[in-house]
Design an enzyme around this catalytic site. Structure first.
Site, PDB file in Angstrom:
ATOM      1  N   LYS A   1     -99.734 -59.084 -82.368  1.00  0.00           N
ATOM      2  CA  LYS A   1    -100.058 -59.180 -83.798  1.00  0.00           C
ATOM      3  C   LYS A   1    -100.738 -60.504 -84.077  1.00  0.00           C
ATOM      4  CE  LYS A   1     -96.853 -56.391 -86.471  1.00  0.00           C
ATOM      5  NZ  LYS A   1     -95.742 -56.470 -87.409  1.00  0.00           N
TER       6      LYS A   1
ATOM      7  N   SER B   1     -95.385 -63.114 -97.248  1.00  0.00           N
ATOM      8  CA  SER B   1     -96.371 -64.004 -96.626  1.00  0.00           C
ATOM      9  C   SER B   1     -97.776 -63.420 -96.789  1.00  0.00           C
ATOM     10  CB  SER B   1     -96.051 -64.193 -95.143  1.00  0.00           C
ATOM     11  OG  SER B   1     -94.771 -64.760 -94.994  1.00  0.00           O
TER      12      SER B   1
ATOM     13  N   HIS C   1     -88.331 -67.116 -98.421  1.00  0.00           N
ATOM     14  CA  HIS C   1     -87.692 -67.487 -97.147  1.00  0.00           C
ATOM     15  C   HIS C   1     -86.740 -68.670 -97.365  1.00  0.00           C
ATOM     16  CE1 HIS C   1     -91.417 -65.720 -94.986  1.00  0.00           C
ATOM     17  NE2 HIS C   1     -90.391 -64.975 -94.611  1.00  0.00           N
TER      18      HIS C   1
ATOM     19  N   ARG D   1     -85.583 -57.497-100.074  1.00  0.00           N
ATOM     20  CA  ARG D   1     -86.294 -57.684-101.336  1.00  0.00           C
ATOM     21  C   ARG D   1     -86.260 -56.454-102.216  1.00  0.00           C
ATOM     22  NH1 ARG D   1     -91.452 -59.781 -98.230  1.00  0.00           N
ATOM     23  NH2 ARG D   1     -90.455 -58.354 -96.802  1.00  0.00           N
TER      24      ARG D   1
HETATM   25  P1  ADP Z   1     -90.672 -60.112 -90.335  1.00  0.00           P
HETATM   26  O1  ADP Z   1     -92.048 -59.771 -89.842  1.00  0.00           O
HETATM   27  O2  ADP Z   1     -89.676 -60.293 -89.222  1.00  0.00           O
HETATM   28  O3  ADP Z   1     -90.150 -59.225 -91.425  1.00  0.00           O
HETATM   29  P2  ADP Z   1     -91.025 -62.118 -92.409  1.00  0.00           P
HETATM   30  O4  ADP Z   1     -91.368 -63.570 -92.269  1.00  0.00           O
HETATM   31  O5  ADP Z   1     -91.939 -61.272 -93.191  1.00  0.00           O
HETATM   32  O6  ADP Z   1     -90.838 -61.591 -90.925  1.00  0.00           O
HETATM   33  O7  ADP Z   1     -89.563 -61.981 -93.047  1.00  0.00           O
HETATM   34  C1  ADP Z   1     -88.446 -62.588 -92.425  1.00  0.00           C
HETATM   35  C2  ADP Z   1     -87.212 -62.245 -93.236  1.00  0.00           C
HETATM   36  O8  ADP Z   1     -87.287 -62.868 -94.505  1.00  0.00           O
HETATM   37  C3  ADP Z   1     -87.039 -60.746 -93.513  1.00  0.00           C
HETATM   38  O9  ADP Z   1     -85.665 -60.421 -93.470  1.00  0.00           O
HETATM   39  C4  ADP Z   1     -87.557 -60.580 -94.915  1.00  0.00           C
HETATM   40  O10 ADP Z   1     -86.949 -59.489 -95.568  1.00  0.00           O
HETATM   41  C5  ADP Z   1     -87.133 -61.913 -95.523  1.00  0.00           C
HETATM   42  N1  ADP Z   1     -87.988 -62.239 -96.651  1.00  0.00           N
HETATM   43  C6  ADP Z   1     -89.331 -62.308 -96.671  1.00  0.00           C
HETATM   44  N2  ADP Z   1     -89.771 -62.626 -97.909  1.00  0.00           N
HETATM   45  C7  ADP Z   1     -88.665 -62.757 -98.678  1.00  0.00           C
HETATM   46  C8  ADP Z   1     -88.440 -63.036-100.060  1.00  0.00           C
HETATM   47  N3  ADP Z   1     -89.451 -63.226-100.905  1.00  0.00           N
HETATM   48  N4  ADP Z   1     -87.172 -63.091-100.513  1.00  0.00           N
HETATM   49  C9  ADP Z   1     -86.152 -62.862 -99.654  1.00  0.00           C
HETATM   50  N5  ADP Z   1     -86.285 -62.573 -98.351  1.00  0.00           N
HETATM   51  C10 ADP Z   1     -87.522 -62.519 -97.864  1.00  0.00           C
END
Ligand code: ADP
Length: 155
Positions: free
Chosen positions: A42, A125, A18, A88
């Site tokens: 959720k 996460s 992130h 990703r």
């Molecule tokens: P959501 O439930 O909205 O997908 P996340 O917190 O899982 O929320 O992800 C938010 C954004 O960050 C998404 O666009 C996801 O693809 C991106 N993201 C999550 N992990 C990574 C990572 N390791 N590298 C790059 N982008 C990431």
């Protein structure tokens, strides 16, 4: 022209992946807003307030808000130029493509996709919560400023 970008996500918890997207997004936008999605249906490990505190620790110069509802409503309210999402892997593409199309159709807003750095492309996460649950090492996965807050959840 002032470009306001919104990076929405669940951030449960934020990861180095992130943070990498946040750093890249700051170079593209004049103003970046990180939007923590509140989804009552959720179950989240961290509360929106805890997520905000963690994101403030790792990106103190960014506007961080929690929101509930459709992201297009927030985008309208904040006069955002675009949404930012990270990609990703191939499996991220299909749902992200669908969501971007829906947001474009409903709110006329574009989504910019930033590629995950290869160092972080395996990170999620969910993985971090699992490692923390089993008391594994977190330093390669989350910013050091928030490690203690994650550990506290698994005493
Ligand atoms: P959501 O439930 O909205 O997908 P996340 O917190 O899982 O929320 O992800 C938010 C954004 O960050 C998404 O666009 C996801 O693809 C991106 N993201 C999550 N992990 C990574 C990572 N390791 N590298 C790059 N982008 C990431």
């Amino acid at each position: 022209m002032e470009h306001i970008g919104i990076f929405p996500g669940t951030f449960d918890p934020p990861t180095l992946g992130h943070l990498d997207i946040i750093r890249k997004a700051k170079k593209i936008c004049n103003h970046l807003i990180i939007a923590i999605a509140i989804k009552p249906d959720k179950k989240s490990l961290f509360s929106p307030e805890e997520k905000k505190e963690m994101l403030q620790k790792i990106s103190s110069d960014t506007d961080i808000i929690a929101f509930q509802g459709l992201i297009i409503e927030l985008a309208k309210q904040k006069k955002a130029s675009f949404l930012i999402r990270g990609l990703r892997s191939e499996s991220d593409f299909e749902p992200e493509f669908q969501m971007a199309q829906a947001n474009k159709r409903m709110g006329g807003i574009e989504t910019l996709f930033l590629m995950a750095d290869e160092r972080y492309s395996h990170m999620s996460s969910t993985l971090i919560r699992e490692i923390a649950y089993f008391k594994g090492p977190l330093h390669d996965f989350v910013p050091k400023e928030i490690e203690a807050m994650i550990r506290k959840k698994f005493p």
